[in-house]
Write a protein that holds these residues in place. Sequence first.
Motif, PDB file in Angstrom:
ATOM      1  N   ARG A 275      21.612  26.194 -22.281  1.00  0.00           N
ATOM      2  CA  ARG A 275      22.810  26.316 -21.367  1.00  0.00           C
ATOM      3  C   ARG A 275      23.094  24.697 -20.778  1.00  0.00           C
ATOM      4  NH1 ARG A 275      22.569  31.764 -17.827  1.00  0.00           N
ATOM      5  NH2 ARG A 275      23.231  33.095 -19.853  1.00  0.00           N
ATOM      6  N   ALA A 276      22.034  24.002 -20.497  1.00  0.00           N
ATOM      7  CA  ALA A 276      22.164  22.701 -20.029  1.00  0.00           C
ATOM      8  C   ALA A 276      22.980  21.731 -21.081  1.00  0.00           C
ATOM      9  CB  ALA A 276      20.881  21.939 -19.782  1.00  0.00           C
ATOM     10  N   LEU A 277      22.636  21.794 -22.161  1.00  0.00           N
ATOM     11  CA  LEU A 277      23.329  20.949 -23.263  1.00  0.00           C
ATOM     12  C   LEU A 277      24.813  21.433 -23.098  1.00  0.00           C
ATOM     13  CD1 LEU A 277      21.021  20.883 -26.555  1.00  0.00           C
ATOM     14  CD2 LEU A 277      21.385  19.217 -24.591  1.00  0.00           C
ATOM     15  N   HIS A 278      25.266  22.550 -23.010  1.00  0.00           N
ATOM     16  CA  HIS A 278      26.430  23.017 -22.974  1.00  0.00           C
ATOM     17  C   HIS A 278      27.170  22.479 -21.744  1.00  0.00           C
ATOM     18  CE1 HIS A 278      27.519  25.706 -26.358  1.00  0.00           C
ATOM     19  NE2 HIS A 278      26.300  26.345 -26.365  1.00  0.00           N
ATOM     20  N   ALA A 279      26.341  22.457 -20.581  1.00  0.00           N
ATOM     21  CA  ALA A 279      26.767  22.012 -19.298  1.00  0.00           C
ATOM     22  C   ALA A 279      27.135  20.382 -19.571  1.00  0.00           C
ATOM     23  CB  ALA A 279      25.925  22.567 -18.291  1.00  0.00           C
ATOM     24  N   PHE A 280      26.254  19.839 -20.112  1.00  0.00           N
ATOM     25  CA  PHE A 280      26.433  18.238 -20.167  1.00  0.00           C
ATOM     26  C   PHE A 280      27.861  18.049 -21.158  1.00  0.00           C
ATOM     27  CE2 PHE A 280      21.526  18.158 -19.723  1.00  0.00           C
ATOM     28  CZ  PHE A 280      21.706  17.641 -18.485  1.00  0.00           C
ATOM     29  N   GLY A 281      28.084  18.825 -21.962  1.00  0.00           N
ATOM     30  CA  GLY A 281      29.166  18.430 -22.832  1.00  0.00           C
ATOM     31  C   GLY A 281      28.995  16.964 -23.462  1.00  0.00           C
ATOM     32  N   SER A 282      29.899  16.259 -23.376  1.00  0.00           N
ATOM     33  CA  SER A 282      29.804  14.696 -24.080  1.00  0.00           C
ATOM     34  C   SER A 282      28.943  13.655 -23.030  1.00  0.00           C
ATOM     35  CB  SER A 282      31.240  14.281 -24.371  1.00  0.00           C
ATOM     36  OG  SER A 282      31.979  14.143 -23.385  1.00  0.00           O
ATOM     37  N   MET A 283      28.617  14.102 -21.990  1.00  0.00           N
ATOM     38  CA  MET A 283      28.077  13.180 -20.850  1.00  0.00           C
ATOM     39  C   MET A 283      26.705  12.530 -21.632  1.00  0.00           C
ATOM     40  SD  MET A 283      28.328  14.969 -17.088  1.00  0.00           S
ATOM     41  CE  MET A 283      28.580  13.172 -16.493  1.00  0.00           C
ATOM     42  N   PRO A 284      25.938  12.990 -22.271  1.00  0.00           N
ATOM     43  CA  PRO A 284      24.774  12.244 -22.933  1.00  0.00           C
ATOM     44  C   PRO A 284      25.164  11.008 -24.002  1.00  0.00           C
ATOM     45  CG  PRO A 284      24.313  14.711 -23.267  1.00  0.00           C
ATOM     46  CD  PRO A 284      25.994  14.595 -22.575  1.00  0.00           C
ATOM     47  N   LEU A 285      26.505  11.220 -24.302  1.00  0.00           N
ATOM     48  CA  LEU A 285      27.064  10.110 -25.231  1.00  0.00           C
ATOM     49  C   LEU A 285      28.024   9.085 -24.114  1.00  0.00           C
ATOM     50  CD1 LEU A 285      28.296  12.226 -28.363  1.00  0.00           C
ATOM     51  CD2 LEU A 285      26.020  10.900 -27.932  1.00  0.00           C
ATOM     52  N   GLY A 286      27.893   9.380 -22.867  1.00  0.00           N
ATOM     53  CA  GLY A 286      28.533   8.458 -22.007  1.00  0.00           C
ATOM     54  C   GLY A 286      29.878   8.675 -21.653  1.00  0.00           C
TER      55      GLY A 286
END
Length: 218
Positions: A134-145
Amino acid sequence: MATRTPLSRDRVLTAAVALADREGIAALTMRRLAADLGVEAMSLYHHLPAKQALLDGVVETVLAEFLGTPPDVDDWRARLRGQFLAARAVMLRHPWAPGLIAAGRSVPPSVFAYYDGILATLVAGGFSYHLAHRALHAFGSMPLGFVQEVFSPDAGGDKTDADLEAMAAALPHITAMVASEIHDAGDPTLGWCDSQTEFEFTLDLLLDGLERLRQNAH
């Protein structure tokens, strides 16, 4: 007699990124890139067999700038925050990159490894795989900046004053939001609603909320 530097895939991609940085991704063509390198366009195809291969390689080259070793900190929030902000610094150096990444037809293998590392950080921090998913879904593209824009002032293309008035009447709250949220030109931004302030606000909100969920899950 000067010795010409041999052409290689890395050299071609480095030149491609530099060209996009100077003139935008639309300027990146095989012919223009070959001219910058001082070679014939056909010689590029030995290293990158098509324009799509060039674009995929450019994405990999940009991502490689931050897909290395994560910050050496124990707290999972500080570790991910450092990773995501490092990624954002790269995107701000290459403001054309988010659009190219979002439009990509394939995901580079290095990105899967990067996200696997994010999952490892979450699990080591006490997350179940269910909550980490669920955290990965919430982050969306944010890990890529960057964050993908939902609304944009120019999303509808060229509009007349009458069109804009009609839109304001039909969508008063969206129109008011857009009008109030146009950022100062000095704010480092990758889009009208992707400022540095908003990126960090959203990131901290997600990290703090996920920490509360993690604690309540035990």
